[in-house]
Design an enzyme around this catalytic site. Structure first.
Site, PDB file in Angstrom:
ATOM      1  N   ASP A   1      10.803   5.418  34.377  1.00 43.20           N
ATOM      2  CA  ASP A   1      10.410   5.888  35.457  1.00 43.20           C
ATOM      3  C   ASP A   1      10.935   5.157  36.590  1.00 43.20           C
ATOM      4  O   ASP A   1      10.306   4.068  36.970  1.00 43.20           O
ATOM      5  CB  ASP A   1       8.962   5.967  35.319  1.00 43.20           C
ATOM      6  CG  ASP A   1       8.526   6.682  36.775  1.00 43.20           C
ATOM      7  OD1 ASP A   1       8.191   7.964  36.807  1.00 43.20           O
ATOM      8  OD2 ASP A   1       8.106   5.924  37.596  1.00 43.20           O
TER       9      ASP A   1
ATOM     10  N   TYR B   1      12.164   2.728  44.872  1.00 42.39           N
ATOM     11  CA  TYR B   1      12.075   1.309  44.152  1.00 42.39           C
ATOM     12  C   TYR B   1      13.238   0.658  44.289  1.00 42.39           C
ATOM     13  O   TYR B   1      13.309  -0.804  43.876  1.00 42.39           O
ATOM     14  CB  TYR B   1      11.821   1.750  42.650  1.00 42.39           C
ATOM     15  CG  TYR B   1      10.673   2.406  42.265  1.00 42.39           C
ATOM     16  CD1 TYR B   1       9.871   2.639  43.174  1.00 42.39           C
ATOM     17  CD2 TYR B   1      10.654   2.956  41.034  1.00 42.39           C
ATOM     18  CE1 TYR B   1       8.605   3.444  43.035  1.00 42.39           C
ATOM     19  CE2 TYR B   1       9.388   3.859  40.706  1.00 42.39           C
ATOM     20  CZ  TYR B   1       8.622   3.984  41.801  1.00 42.39           C
ATOM     21  OH  TYR B   1       7.265   4.579  41.398  1.00 42.39           O
TER      22      TYR B   1
ATOM     23  N   HIS C   1       7.875  12.693  45.339  1.00 43.69           N
ATOM     24  CA  HIS C   1       6.943  11.479  45.306  1.00 43.69           C
ATOM     25  C   HIS C   1       5.392  11.775  45.682  1.00 43.69           C
ATOM     26  O   HIS C   1       4.547  11.025  45.218  1.00 43.69           O
ATOM     27  CB  HIS C   1       7.716  10.461  45.787  1.00 43.69           C
ATOM     28  CG  HIS C   1       7.294   9.051  45.522  1.00 43.69           C
ATOM     29  ND1 HIS C   1       8.204   8.148  45.312  1.00 43.69           N
ATOM     30  CD2 HIS C   1       6.427   8.293  44.897  1.00 43.69           C
ATOM     31  CE1 HIS C   1       7.905   6.967  44.698  1.00 43.69           C
ATOM     32  NE2 HIS C   1       6.531   7.172  44.581  1.00 43.69           N
TER      33      HIS C   1
HETATM   34  N1  LIG Z   1       4.349   8.101  41.683  1.00 45.20           N
HETATM   35  C1  LIG Z   1       3.781   7.006  42.348  1.00 45.20           C
HETATM   36  O1  LIG Z   1       3.457   7.280  43.463  1.00 45.20           O
HETATM   37  C2  LIG Z   1       3.774   5.559  41.689  1.00 45.20           C
HETATM   38  C3  LIG Z   1       3.035   4.621  42.504  1.00 45.20           C
HETATM   39  C4  LIG Z   1       3.016   3.388  41.560  1.00 45.20           C
HETATM   40  C5  LIG Z   1       3.639   3.206  40.531  1.00 45.20           C
HETATM   41  N2  LIG Z   1       4.323   4.313  39.773  1.00 45.20           N
HETATM   42  C6  LIG Z   1       4.957   4.202  38.409  1.00 45.20           C
HETATM   43  O2  LIG Z   1       4.032   3.731  37.680  1.00 45.20           O
HETATM   44  C7  LIG Z   1       4.682   2.387  36.981  1.00 45.20           C
HETATM   45  C8  LIG Z   1       3.333   1.575  36.686  1.00 45.20           C
HETATM   46  O3  LIG Z   1       2.545   1.214  37.694  1.00 45.20           O
HETATM   47  P1  LIG Z   1       2.290  -0.073  38.337  1.00 45.20           P
HETATM   48  O4  LIG Z   1       3.839  -0.878  38.296  1.00 45.20           O
HETATM   49  O5  LIG Z   1       2.230   0.113  39.838  1.00 45.20           O
HETATM   50  O6  LIG Z   1       1.278  -0.925  37.779  1.00 45.20           O
HETATM   51  P2  LIG Z   1       0.711  -1.125  36.305  1.00 45.20           P
HETATM   52  O7  LIG Z   1       1.973  -0.710  35.296  1.00 45.20           O
HETATM   53  O8  LIG Z   1      -0.711  -0.758  36.063  1.00 45.20           O
HETATM   54  O9  LIG Z   1       0.654  -2.822  36.125  1.00 45.20           O
HETATM   55  C9  LIG Z   1       1.616  -3.521  36.334  1.00 45.20           C
HETATM   56  C10 LIG Z   1       1.150  -5.043  36.629  1.00 45.20           C
HETATM   57  O10 LIG Z   1       0.542  -5.458  35.357  1.00 45.20           O
HETATM   58  C11 LIG Z   1       1.043  -6.457  34.778  1.00 45.20           C
HETATM   59  N3  LIG Z   1       1.024  -6.382  33.472  1.00 45.20           N
HETATM   60  C12 LIG Z   1       1.794  -5.484  32.710  1.00 45.20           C
HETATM   61  N4  LIG Z   1       1.399  -5.583  31.439  1.00 45.20           N
HETATM   62  C13 LIG Z   1       0.438  -6.371  31.168  1.00 45.20           C
HETATM   63  C14 LIG Z   1      -0.122  -6.965  29.936  1.00 45.20           C
HETATM   64  N5  LIG Z   1       0.050  -6.348  28.813  1.00 45.20           N
HETATM   65  N6  LIG Z   1      -1.120  -8.061  30.317  1.00 45.20           N
HETATM   66  C15 LIG Z   1      -1.507  -8.253  31.558  1.00 45.20           C
HETATM   67  N7  LIG Z   1      -0.636  -7.789  32.752  1.00 45.20           N
HETATM   68  C16 LIG Z   1       0.206  -7.051  32.480  1.00 45.20           C
HETATM   69  C17 LIG Z   1       2.452  -6.356  35.379  1.00 45.20           C
HETATM   70  O11 LIG Z   1       3.002  -8.035  35.395  1.00 45.20           O
HETATM   71  P3  LIG Z   1       4.528  -8.528  35.023  1.00 45.20           P
HETATM   72  O12 LIG Z   1       5.405  -7.437  35.352  1.00 45.20           O
HETATM   73  O13 LIG Z   1       4.477  -9.643  35.894  1.00 45.20           O
HETATM   74  O14 LIG Z   1       4.310  -8.834  33.554  1.00 45.20           O
HETATM   75  C18 LIG Z   1       2.375  -6.039  36.722  1.00 45.20           C
HETATM   76  O15 LIG Z   1       1.898  -6.883  37.655  1.00 45.20           O
HETATM   77  C19 LIG Z   1       5.463   1.976  38.081  1.00 45.20           C
HETATM   78  O16 LIG Z   1       6.321   0.709  37.526  1.00 45.20           O
HETATM   79  C20 LIG Z   1       6.044   3.307  38.381  1.00 45.20           C
HETATM   80  O17 LIG Z   1       7.204   3.528  37.724  1.00 45.20           O
HETATM   81  C21 LIG Z   1       4.492   5.599  40.286  1.00 45.20           C
END
Ligand SMILES: NC(=O)c1ccc[n+]([C@@H]2O[C@H](COP(=O)([O-])OP(=O)(O)OC[C@H]3O[C@@H](n4cnc5c(N)ncnc54)[C@H](OP(=O)(O)O)[C@@H]3O)[C@@H](O)[C@H]2O)c1
Length: 280
Positions: free
Chosen positions: A49, A54, A112
């Site tokens: 994704d 990004y 988005h």
């Molecule tokens: N459509 C939208 O508006 C929108 C908005 C936000 C996000 N997104 C999408 O959703 C995806 C995921 O959301 P997100 O990146 O905001 O947040 P998330 O996946 O909820 O959390 C990511 C964070 O959690 C940490 N993490 C991951 N696995 C872990 C584990 N097993 N234990 C402890 N910490 C852990 C990561 O650290 P490290 O990377 O340092 O390991 C990072 O800091 C994004 O990458 C993007 O593709 C979409």
């Protein structure tokens, strides 16, 4: 409930999408992104994704070129940013994304955020890309029920998914039920609440009960709620950890405990607030 890492959804237009994918927001360092993508592909993630916002579509495209993965073996989602909305703007934004991803066809293209002033123009452009076969499916992100109600009045094609903020502090249960009725898949962004939920004693206790980490408990909870997940991590051990959630199951009592963590707190903006800021 028997679940597996290779589970897919059959979307409302008939195509299949992996339920469990890999998010790449904030992954811009080239070396770290490469390592993360290699680890994810090796572990078995097949949905990636990204978004123009990004600034890593080119790196993702380069990875696919050299990964040895067959085109049918991976599924790519991307999105146009708010200042790329509108009819001509969306067509131009898609062309740029497609070029960077180096793909003849993108699997899923999302709006988005719901931007009111160009709402239907953007969707008309997205429908055109779908009609022309440049994308296999089209959907939305950050749409609440009232945005979907408005879209449905004029859309020729219904979105296949709605990607929205969803985690134990903000479970989005009402929207989930609404999406279910419309056969639109609920996909959770920030499924781990960007890490904010992981110190919750409930998660630590359930982790101890099942021999799993808090992150694994949360991700399993999403899947058992029939929600697609795209956790992001640039840490190889966590990428593997986040995939290792198919050898245990939460019972009803565990699920209810997790449901009680709902505080209504978001990690980001509410969609209509974001719209006001959407000149960015
Ligand atoms: N459509 C939208 O508006 C929108 C908005 C936000 C996000 N997104 C999408 O959703 C995806 C995921 O959301 P997100 O990146 O905001 O947040 P998330 O996946 O909820 O959390 C990511 C964070 O959690 C940490 N993490 C991951 N696995 C872990 C584990 N097993 N234990 C402890 N910490 C852990 C990561 O650290 P490290 O990377 O340092 O390991 C990072 O800091 C994004 O990458 C993007 O593709 C979409």
């Amino acid at each position: 409930m028997t679940l597996s890492f290779s589970d897919t959804y059959r979307l409302n237009n008939g195509i299949e999408m992996p339920k469990h994918g890999f998010g790449v927001y904030k992954l811009t360092d080239e070396k770290r992104m490469r390592t993360a993508l290699e680890t994810a592909a090796e572990v078995g993630y097949r949905l990636f994704d990204t978004a123009s916002f990004y600034h890593n579509e080119k790196q993702l495209g380069d990875f696919f070129q050299s990964s040895g993965l067959n085109r049918n073996d991976f599924f790519v989602t991307t999105k146009m940013w708010n200042n790329e909305q509108g009819y001509d703007e969306t067509l131009r934004a898609f062309e740029q994304s497609q070029k960077k991803l180096q793909l003849d066809q993108v699997d899923l293209y999302l709006v988005h955020w719901p931007k009111q002033d160009t709402f239907f123009e953007t969707w008309r452009a997205v429908e055109k890309l779908y009609d022309e076969g440049l994308v296999r499916a089209i959907g939305v992100s950050n749409f609440e029920a009232h945005h979907l109600d408005r879209l449905r009045k004029n859309a020729n094609v219904l979105p296949v998914i709605d990607q929205v903020e969803t985690h134990p502090y903000f479970p989005n249960h009402l929207l989930h039920r609404y999406l279910e009725e419309l056969h639109i898949v609920h996909q959770a962004w920030s499924p781990l609440g960007r890490g904010s939920v992981l110190k919750e004693p409930t998660l630590i206790n359930l982790g101890q009960k099942h021999g799993k980490t808090p992150a694994q408990i949360v991700l399993r909870w999403h899947l058992q709620n029939d929600i697609s997940i795209i956790p992001k991590s640039e840490t190889p051990a966590r990428i593997k950890e986040n995939a290792a959630i198919y050898d245990f199951a939460l019972d009803d009592k565990d699920m209810h405990q997790l449901d009680r963590l709902n505080t209504g707190e978001r990690v980001s903006h509410a969609p209509d607030v974001m719209y006001i800021r959407s000149e960015v």
